[in-house]
Design an enzyme around this catalytic site. Structure first.
Site, PDB file in Angstrom:
ATOM      1  N   GLY A  24      -5.448  -1.652   9.955  1.00 21.12           N
ATOM      2  CA  GLY A  24      -6.193  -1.741   8.709  1.00 21.12           C
ATOM      3  C   GLY A  24      -5.303  -2.227   7.580  1.00 21.12           C
ATOM      4  O   GLY A  24      -4.085  -2.325   7.711  1.00 21.12           O
ATOM      5  N   CYS A  25      -5.927  -2.524   6.449  1.00 23.25           N
ATOM      6  CA  CYS A  25      -5.187  -3.087   5.318  1.00 23.25           C
ATOM      7  C   CYS A  25      -4.223  -2.056   4.727  1.00 23.25           C
ATOM      8  O   CYS A  25      -3.017  -2.305   4.608  1.00 23.25           O
ATOM      9  CB  CYS A  25      -6.149  -3.616   4.262  1.00 23.25           C
ATOM     10  SG  CYS A  25      -7.421  -2.459   3.747  1.00 23.25           S
ATOM     11  N   TYR A  26      -4.732  -0.883   4.354  1.00 20.89           N
ATOM     12  CA  TYR A  26      -3.844   0.160   3.829  1.00 20.89           C
ATOM     13  C   TYR A  26      -2.786   0.552   4.860  1.00 20.89           C
ATOM     14  O   TYR A  26      -1.606   0.707   4.513  1.00 20.89           O
ATOM     15  CB  TYR A  26      -4.642   1.407   3.443  1.00 20.89           C
ATOM     16  CG  TYR A  26      -5.499   1.312   2.204  1.00 20.89           C
ATOM     17  CD1 TYR A  26      -4.950   1.065   0.950  1.00 20.89           C
ATOM     18  CD2 TYR A  26      -6.870   1.531   2.268  1.00 20.89           C
ATOM     19  CE1 TYR A  26      -5.741   1.019  -0.195  1.00 20.89           C
ATOM     20  CE2 TYR A  26      -7.670   1.492   1.130  1.00 20.89           C
ATOM     21  CZ  TYR A  26      -7.104   1.241  -0.100  1.00 20.89           C
ATOM     22  OH  TYR A  26      -7.878   1.211  -1.227  1.00 20.89           O
TER      23      TYR A  26
ATOM     24  N   THR B 273      -1.401  -1.240   7.090  1.00 20.86           N
ATOM     25  CA  THR B 273      -0.366  -2.273   7.172  1.00 20.86           C
ATOM     26  C   THR B 273       0.646  -2.098   6.049  1.00 20.86           C
ATOM     27  O   THR B 273       1.867  -2.056   6.279  1.00 20.86           O
ATOM     28  CB  THR B 273      -1.011  -3.677   7.104  1.00 20.86           C
ATOM     29  OG1 THR B 273      -1.828  -3.865   8.265  1.00 20.86           O
ATOM     30  CG2 THR B 273       0.036  -4.770   7.023  1.00 20.86           C
ATOM     31  N   ALA B 274       0.139  -1.991   4.812  1.00 21.85           N
ATOM     32  CA  ALA B 274       1.051  -1.829   3.673  1.00 21.85           C
ATOM     33  C   ALA B 274       1.864  -0.547   3.809  1.00 21.85           C
ATOM     34  O   ALA B 274       3.055  -0.506   3.474  1.00 21.85           O
ATOM     35  CB  ALA B 274       0.253  -1.821   2.370  1.00 21.85           C
TER      36      ALA B 274
END
EC number: 1.2.1.38
Lengths: 334, 334, 334, 334
Positions: free
Chosen positions: D154-156, D158-159
């Site tokens: 997911g995006c979060y 990944t960060a």
């Protein structure tokens, strides 16, 4: 009717003071000052801030000597650089003028911490010792009214303390887990200056001053506990959104937390809400909105303020109102 | 493989040139120059523009003497102030270097108009006369390739001419009704500078330079007709949206207008669309999008570009590609 | 003390009315209504608009029958869809309630033009004929106070007429050159609705409704001349910036133009300024700011308003204040 | 040349896949699918995304039966709702098609945790067990190439993982202090939908899903430690900025931390920088930028990605490139 002057009126906080006083029927705003070499001197405040036209059209006077204010005004608001406040306040308080200082010059009581945070030695330790740090929801009114040197909290410290103090004062936090404060400020927090970093095309969400921002020791002193404080610049003009992570002591209940925040039940400018607060609900308004959630012994508290209002000018006038016994909200919604 | 230098590389258009050339496999970007007293000299371009890190990490060299470029490079892009371009271009072209000038120094052929618009006298009228004004969709390729002095259109003039030229060239407008061009530009159009007017908190939609902007005579000359040109600053970083009001000659049909815009059918970077264009469809892209509507003998044409790309750097490289016979789009989507 | 109800209170204009009346000491805001099948019914207005918490916490009541308002209130503000206003207003005015209609239902006097613009036939031509179109700076106070059916101007028409009427009323324009009005509105103008076109990621500066927007005939009727009106959606929440191109009659002087705009000298909410107005100077404020420049017989006039305030709710209360003889500004800065 | 289809192409991640593949010379993008009852079906993708016009003009086909893809394509990208991915992936993998799933359907290995986070029971535990969670900087290439079921982070997550994994993998953190992740996402993270909460006027910095967001268990599982994860919605279109607070083990040195982050030295899409990263440096780019600061035994790490690129589509194609042995960056800068 009290006579008031604003020093540093050309900045964003100064302009908000002008707006507020234009709606405050117990105040006569007599003088607006800028530094003597400011390019803005001799202009009207409304030439700089078109929004004020018709509401406050006073001229920005250059201030050479603070003594000229003696006998002229009852109270002075310092919306100035820290060093200017530090230099000017003693002259004013010595002559009986009440000083409402929006700078950081009188916020930190430890002289060493002050020097490290502000980059110069404090030369007026006695005045500093007599200053009252006036977070209005927690200030001791009697002490407040007994001083001439009123130090207003910084913007980040206001958002941080209003979120954390109820929990700390109620003894609900396990402070072995150092609380972290992650706060995002609008660009107006950086002041009205021509700087590349504030330039429209350069602004983009980023952290800055990590572990080095001078609001960290202010927060730590007035909360009485260390915190990790990480400020961020956001791409909006006004407001601060703070997100705070902390650990509850074992077995702390939702009921206890709710009761702790009930300290604000009769405080008109702090609104505790279900769910999380939204920045736009406080922009251009003098409120602090607070929400929280808890799970597994941890709590996340969010607070929102307008950095120029509850974080600066509206709070200064709120304290001024309390100081002189006016309605706490007078002028704040004008 | 051509060797290229960018003068004025630290500005927004310069940085976009660096990005484009990092994806252009026929070009070796050899030097980036800034003025000798720039604070940015000896920094990497990617220190200024973090987005470029890993793609272009060249050092910004101070340029004292343009002669140092002779023998070093085949082409130079001037993303500089008008006066700098004016001074540097003759030295370069004289030694056979192709100059792609993004400034306004060689855009206006009438010396009096130039002096009034740019505030100084043009000292190189012969070079000016030999310059080719290279709006790529309309430029004469033969003439382009015969000169060393290529003058790129300004950002507003690009958006304006691409919207109006098909109608004017087809003779469809009643020019007794002076066309009006209302254009809104992102803040990057004002350059990478510490100025209060570009400061994040000061930017808000407003018109500026009304009847006095130097792009007005540029548009008027290259369209061959007077226009009312009103630029605005918008609160976004990139892009220009232009809305143009004009009067059609009697009995002009929708079919005729459509046919006029068909001039772009084989132009890959101009997209004529049904309905009105949207700024975000061209931001960060080298396109110009155009839409129009007509009624009662009037026509409204809207055009959108990214001011730094089709309005500056991408268009400059598009012209460079045409000049050297490369694929027109090479590098533009890198 | 007057009793007032707001119908359509959950929309952006309705919420602003709630805010204004919370600071208006001659008004008791008694009821807020939403349509009977609204998901917002039975919620507090401050549940929808957190900014209102503590200032207006009235419950949104579903309205089934406008007759229920008879005897309850002195005045009703309709911040509703055009068709709802059209249906409800006759019931209210018939029983002596003053109706302040923010919709377009009673703005256009020609029934055919109305039907084309609004998509339905007007069924109350007599009431329409008795309605007063109340642009407060120009309204005939006697006529205003003689009617129960007050129609408030639209947002774009307010910005447009305030900019153009002084010139037209003074006979300074050559109307053979059809004036063009290019206006950019914040997204709140599209209402509080879940629509993909209003979605944050989809909004980007673009023209819409070119030659087809229903504010065009409203402007044309009340200015008494045809105009080219091009609305745009801008990526900001609040405000309208209008740029108007017009042709002056031969030999019109700057002095004459200045004199024409002096019509606003005693109008507290219209501020004519030197230079061009800036949107942020009127956002969240009830003003209209106007600036202009002229050259070669043409004039460009720019005007700025907050679309929800001078373009809707603040103007409605300004008219309400004039209607009942209160201070024109009462409540507007609360 | 590989044949590829995108399911869920009309969403923001789908559109980015179209853009990337238009610049990927080893891929033939054969089909774009949307759900059979989507209003977008039979439109071109470039009708929805004007930016794609001329680069990808494929028609959005309604997908009734995933079996129709068998024999048609080598790989399928699922930019769909979790439930759709869950249902479709088994059909595709069973027939030998490589599935790159951008949804959360195959990210969490614990079935109970999955059911709680996603609201339905996982029906394909065997396929789930065979899925490879492909954070490309850490994925085992051999394992990746041995599966047909590739689950993208997911995006979060990944960060978050890119910021924390080097520290955790190197054993530098005192995990008794639960790390907190405070992340702000642009609105595109909420998808292309008509929802009031995504409406332009309603968006304003606020925390949401505190202690309940489904990315929390994903982060915890793949980091192997519990975290406090607080997502926020920011008022920008694209990007995620994450700020992470963690405690270092006693006596951890700056040198050790630097060495831990050196794991990215040969990773082209992760840029560790001095100072703190800025969101705009990664917007519209496939990078993750990371910076950190440490003091008193605590560390603050910030990471920035474009949520649609490194947080979704660019990362998916990066993994696709690794899977098939292409240059890791192919297509990503197109």
């Amino acid at each position: 009717m009290l006579s008031v002057a604003v020093v540093g009126a050309s900045g964003y906080a100064g302009a908000e003071l002008c707006r507020i006083f234009s709606a405050h029927n117990e105040v006569c705003l007599k003088h607006l000052y800028v530094s003597e070499n400011s390019l803005d001197k001799n202009k009207k405040i409304s030439d700089l801030y078109g929004s004020l036209r018709g509401r406050c059209d006073l001229v920005l006077e250059p201030m050479s000597d603070p003594k000229s204010l003696i006998g002229e005004v009852d109270a002075v608001f310092l919306a100035t650089d820290h060093k200017v406040s530090h230099d000017v306040a003693p002259v004013l308080t010595a002559s009986g003028i009440a000083v409402f200082d929006l700078s950081g010059a009188f916020r930190i009581s430890d002289l060493n911490v002050f020097a490290e945070a502000y980059g110069f030695e404090h030369e007026y330790p006695e005045l500093l010792a007599s200053a009252v740090y006036a977070l209005p929801e927690f200030v001791d009114l009697k002490a407040l009214r007994a001083t001439k040197m009123i130090s207003l909290p910084g913007c980040y410290p206001t958002a941080s303390q209003l979120a954390l103090r109820p929990l700390i004062d109620s003894g609900l936090l396990d402070l072995n887990y150092r609380p972290s404060i992650n706060a995002v400020s609008g660009v107006s927090g950086a002041g009205r200056k021509a700087k590349l970093t504030n330039s429209f095309c350069e602004v983009s969400l980023n952290a800055y001053g990590v572990f080095t921002h001078r609001h960290q020791p202010e927060i730590a002193e007035h909360l009485g506990t260390e915190v990790i404080f990480t400020p961020h610049l956001g791409d909006f003009k006004r407001g601060i959104h703070a997100t705070i992570n902390a650990k509850l002591k074992d077995n702390v209940t939702a009921e206890q937390v709710k009761k702790a925040f009930a300290v604000y039940d009769n405080k008109p400018l702090v609104r505790v809400k279900e769910g999380m607060p939204k920045l736009m609900d406080v922009q251009y308004l003098p409120y602090c909105d607070i929400g929280y959630a808890m799970k597994d012994g941890y709590i996340v508290v969010c607070s929102c303020i307008d950095n120029l209002l509850k974080g600066a000018s509206a709070q200064a006038v709120q304290v001024f109102n309390l100081y002189y016994g006016f309605d706490e909200l007078k002028g704040l919604f004008g």
